[in-house]
Design a protein around this motif. Structure first.
Motif, mmCIF file in Angstrom:
data_model
loop_
_atom_site.group_PDB
_atom_site.id
_atom_site.type_symbol
_atom_site.label_atom_id
_atom_site.label_comp_id
_atom_site.label_asym_id
_atom_site.label_seq_id
_atom_site.Cartn_x
_atom_site.Cartn_y
_atom_site.Cartn_z
ATOM 1 N N THR A 62 25.646 43.404 73.162
ATOM 2 C CA THR A 62 26.480 44.592 73.265
ATOM 3 C C THR A 62 26.999 44.972 71.890
ATOM 4 O O THR A 62 26.910 44.179 70.947
ATOM 5 N N LEU A 63 27.503 46.176 71.794
ATOM 6 C CA LEU A 63 28.001 46.675 70.520
ATOM 7 C C LEU A 63 29.122 47.651 70.825
ATOM 8 O O LEU A 63 28.999 48.473 71.733
ATOM 9 N N ASP A 64 30.225 47.531 70.112
ATOM 10 C CA ASP A 64 31.347 48.430 70.345
ATOM 11 C C ASP A 64 32.189 48.543 69.086
ATOM 12 O O ASP A 64 32.466 47.530 68.441
ATOM 13 N N ASP A 87 32.664 43.033 76.845
ATOM 14 C CA ASP A 87 31.482 43.343 77.647
ATOM 15 C C ASP A 87 30.628 42.097 77.912
ATOM 16 O O ASP A 87 29.950 42.004 78.935
HETATM 17 CO CO CO Z 1 31.000 48.869 75.737
#
Ligand code: CO
Ligand code: CO
Length: 341
Positions: A62-64, A87
């Motif tokens: 995931t990436l945020d 996530d």
């Molecule tokens: Co996200």
């Protein structure tokens, strides 16, 4: 194990729009590379992607990243990192590695601010038991920071957004109101005490929530972020289930009701309300009936749990001092609807 190469996902039929500002339709008609080891990919609208490495092991990615939600750079770094790793936890996985994503202009802001942001992120990665391997920065006058995170999970232990069953309890592990409070902090309208509670809450990892839901055998989970309680709940029920929420059981950060009354509402609140109100049946009208639209930053996990598992959940939560609230229940019908009462 057979790997079928170059099996592509074509977004031909075009998914139904799932959220405000949602980009799912942007890939309409474009082939996306996948193979048979992709367990959760672009189409799933899940919190993170999952790729099988072996029969008993998968990676979760995931990436945020986002613009500052608080003034203090060290706390901002912690919150952004906790949010990015959330996530992974929502999928029932544990983070193992992370990479920094940085937009920053040293000329305008000074390197000491950046150093504090990164120190905050690194401290959270360490707390999570993961390793920081590197990162990438871009010169940009608008600060943005976050992580790309990789986690590990057993392919059969993945907890998805969908999977809740009628009769399941709905559990939330952090209070609501971060959008209201973040907006009000920009106007210096929040007491020091309430500010500290909010910041500490947002910087709290969802690691314990994840471990507790796994040990109790949760049916489904997601984390509450930009689409608010109602938007992320909609992802859990889609058109397959209904859900009722007990307004009076919704936990709130201190002062959120007063600040809501004073009109401190983020733009995302209106976007969420415009988009999700058609799916909501509200049997009342007060602050709590609006709070469900408040966009959250680094919110808690929303967990679907069978009635039989609630005792195990309670016991496991007590062992790790996890706060949680039972805020509703999944229903057979009305399908696709969120009833607030
Ligand atoms: Co996200
Ligand atoms: Co998420």
């Amino acid at each position: 194990m057979d790997v079928k190469l170059t099996q592509h996902t074509r977004f031909g039929g075009c998914a139904a729009k799932i959220g405000p500002g949602d980009l799912s339709n942007i890939l309409c008609g474009i082939d996306v590379p996948e193979n048979s080891n992709v367990i959760v990919g672009l189409r799933g609208f899940e919190d993170a992607g999952v790729y099988r490495l072996r029969e008993d092991l998968a990676i979760v990615q995931t990436l945020d990243f986002f613009t500052p939600v608080v003034n203090d750079p060290y706390w901002f770094g912690q919150i952004a990192a906790a949010n990015a790793m959330s996530d992974i936890y929502a999928m029932g996985a544990r983070p193992i590695t992370a990479l920094n994503i940085v937009c920053f202009s040293p000329k305008d802001l000074g390197v000491s601010v950046l150093r504090e942001i990164l120190r905050g992120g690194i401290d959270k990665v360490r707390e999570a038991g993961a390793s920081l391997l590197g990162g990438h920065s871009v010169d940009d006058v608008e600060i943005k920071y976050g992580l790309s995170v990789t986690g590990l999970v057993h392919p059969e232990k993945i907890v998805k957004n969908e999977g809740a069953e009628p009769g399941d309890f709905l559990i939330l592990t952090k209070p609501l109101g971060t959008g209201i409070l973040i907006t009000a902090m920009k106007g210096n309208s929040v007491s020091k005490d309430a500010e500290q509670r909010l910041i500490t809450g947002m910087a709290t990892l969802n690691d314990r929530a994840s471990v507790v839901m796994l040990s109790a055998g949760a049916h489904a989970a997601t984390d509450v972020t930009g689409f608010g309680l109602v938007g992320h709940l909609k992802e859990m029920i889609k058109e397959n289930l209904g859900v009722e929420i007990y307004a009076n059981s919704l936990p709130t950060f201190p002062e959120s009701q007063r600040l809501f009354g004073d009109g401190f509402l983020p733009n995302g609140f209106y976007r969420n309300r415009d988009f999700y109100a058609p799916f909501v049946e509200a049997n009342g009208k007060n602050f709590l009936y609006d709070l469900i639209y408040d966009p959250q930053s680094s919110g808690g996990l929303l967990i679907a749990l069978s009635e039989n598992s609630t005792y195990r959940f309670k016991k496991a939560a007590a062992q790790v001092s996890l706060d949680y609230w039972v805020i509703g229940r999944f229903l057979q019908k009305p399908k696709g609807k969120i009833i607030v009462k």
